[in-house]
Design a protein around this motif. Structure first.
Motif, PDB file in Angstrom:
ATOM      1  N   THR A  42      -2.122  -1.508  -3.483  1.00  0.00           N
ATOM      2  CA  THR A  42      -2.729  -0.233  -3.895  1.00  0.00           C
ATOM      3  C   THR A  42      -3.063   0.667  -2.710  1.00  0.00           C
ATOM      4  O   THR A  42      -3.833   1.603  -2.842  1.00  0.00           O
ATOM      5  N   SER A  43      -2.494   0.376  -1.548  1.00  0.00           N
ATOM      6  CA  SER A  43      -2.807   1.175  -0.357  1.00  0.00           C
ATOM      7  C   SER A  43      -2.124   2.545  -0.374  1.00  0.00           C
ATOM      8  O   SER A  43      -2.631   3.506   0.198  1.00  0.00           O
ATOM      9  N   ALA A  44      -0.971   2.638  -1.042  1.00  0.00           N
ATOM     10  CA  ALA A  44      -0.256   3.921  -1.109  1.00  0.00           C
ATOM     11  C   ALA A  44      -0.937   4.867  -2.091  1.00  0.00           C
ATOM     12  O   ALA A  44      -1.649   4.448  -3.009  1.00  0.00           O
ATOM     13  N   ARG A  45      -0.720   6.145  -1.915  1.00  0.00           N
ATOM     14  CA  ARG A  45      -1.325   7.163  -2.772  1.00  0.00           C
ATOM     15  C   ARG A  45      -0.841   7.014  -4.219  1.00  0.00           C
ATOM     16  O   ARG A  45       0.350   6.841  -4.458  1.00  0.00           O
ATOM     17  N   TYR A  46      -1.753   7.056  -5.132  1.00  0.00           N
ATOM     18  CA  TYR A  46      -1.503   6.973  -6.579  1.00  0.00           C
ATOM     19  C   TYR A  46      -0.968   5.602  -7.021  1.00  0.00           C
ATOM     20  O   TYR A  46      -0.616   5.432  -8.193  1.00  0.00           O
ATOM     21  N   SER A  47      -0.896   4.619  -6.110  1.00  0.00           N
ATOM     22  CA  SER A  47      -0.349   3.318  -6.490  1.00  0.00           C
ATOM     23  C   SER A  47      -1.226   2.622  -7.529  1.00  0.00           C
ATOM     24  O   SER A  47      -0.718   1.932  -8.425  1.00  0.00           O
TER      25      SER A  47
END
Length: 275
Positions: free
Chosen positions: A56-61
């Protein structure tokens, strides 16, 4: 890759032991990646999604994962505590907590409260529509009172038990807690400074604020002693919150900052969420 979730350090797994040069290196763990291996082996015909800090580190993940699971693109959603909070999937009829004891016996006086809260939230994730829900807790202590009350969602009994314990040992809400944190890149410098700070704290209390009743604990190493290359020590005091005790803490804080070495970081946390 090997990743430290406290400081972000990343390294390649060693092929040889740095101490003896041996080739037989085993990798063991109890986290979400280990659970993923178990799920892959035991349920090869099912699709699953992992939700943790890595995924969940990426944006919107985070939103994408929940959307995929809600649209039935996977049969199993698993991960860290973020999976349990505030989610509403009508088709979910089975939830589980792996190794709930790791939460229950954390080194924090709120461990029981947090465990109870997490389990009651998780139990509420299953059977939210017409399907009958079921929750399974993996534990070595099935007779633990907190786990039993959480499974039954007996809020009143848990409150009565917890508040009685807090009153007996003087933890919030029957007192306030101040945590003085000292950190630095040099282990020796941190230890030398916190000993001086401890002496200054005692002197300030005796000479200017002797009427303020405190209980002092420490100095001692933080639970995670080294983080981001910095060694961490702390001192904890219990006290009653009133104008006199706040004046004492203000004097300690101001005096400490006025003569703080550049190599040392100092912080004061009042009633922190995690002690």
């Amino acid at each position: 890759r090997l990743i430290c979730h406290y400081c972000g350090y990343i390294s390649v797994p060693p092929k040889l032991c740095v101490a003896c040069g041996g080739k037989h290196i085993g990798f063991f763990g109890f986290g979400t990646q280990k659970l993923q291996d178990e799920l892959t082996e035991r349920f090869p015909d099912h699709e699953f999604i992992r939700m943790d800090t890595d995924t969940t580190s990426a944006r919107y993940s985070h939103d994408k994962i929940l959307k995929s699971f809600g649209e039935k693109e996977a049969d199993i959603l698993f991960g860290t505590q973020m999976v349990a909070k505030g989610l509403d999937f009508p088709n979910v009829s089975l939830v589980g907590v792996i190794s709930v004891d790791t939460l229950l016996y954390m080194n924090d006086f709120r461990a029981g409260e947090r465990t109870f809260s997490l389990i009651t939230q998780l139990v509420g994730r299953a059977g939210r529509a017409k399907k009958r829900g079921r929750a399974i807790l993996q534990t070595y202590n099935p007779d633990n009172e907190i786990l039993k009350l959480a499974a039954k969602q007996d809020y009143e009994s848990f409150y009565e038990s917890e508040i009685k314990l807090r009153r007996a040992v003087q933890f919030p809400p029957f007192c306030s807690i101040a945590v003085f944190g000292i950190s630095g890149n040099s282990e020796d410098a941190v230890w030398d400074y916190i000993k001086r700070f401890d002496a200054d704290l005692d002197e300030t209390h005796r000479k200017a604020h002797s009427g303020v009743f405190i209980k002092r604990f420490g100095p001692f190493r933080d639970g995670i002693y080294k983080m981001g290359g910095r060694f961490r020590q702390r001192i904890i005091i219990k006290y009653s919150d009133n104008p006199q005790s706040r004046a004492f803490l203000q004097d300690v804080y101001s005096d400490t900052l006025s003569k703080l070495p550049n190599t040392i970081k100092f912080d004061l946390d009042i009633n922190p969420s995690l002690v």
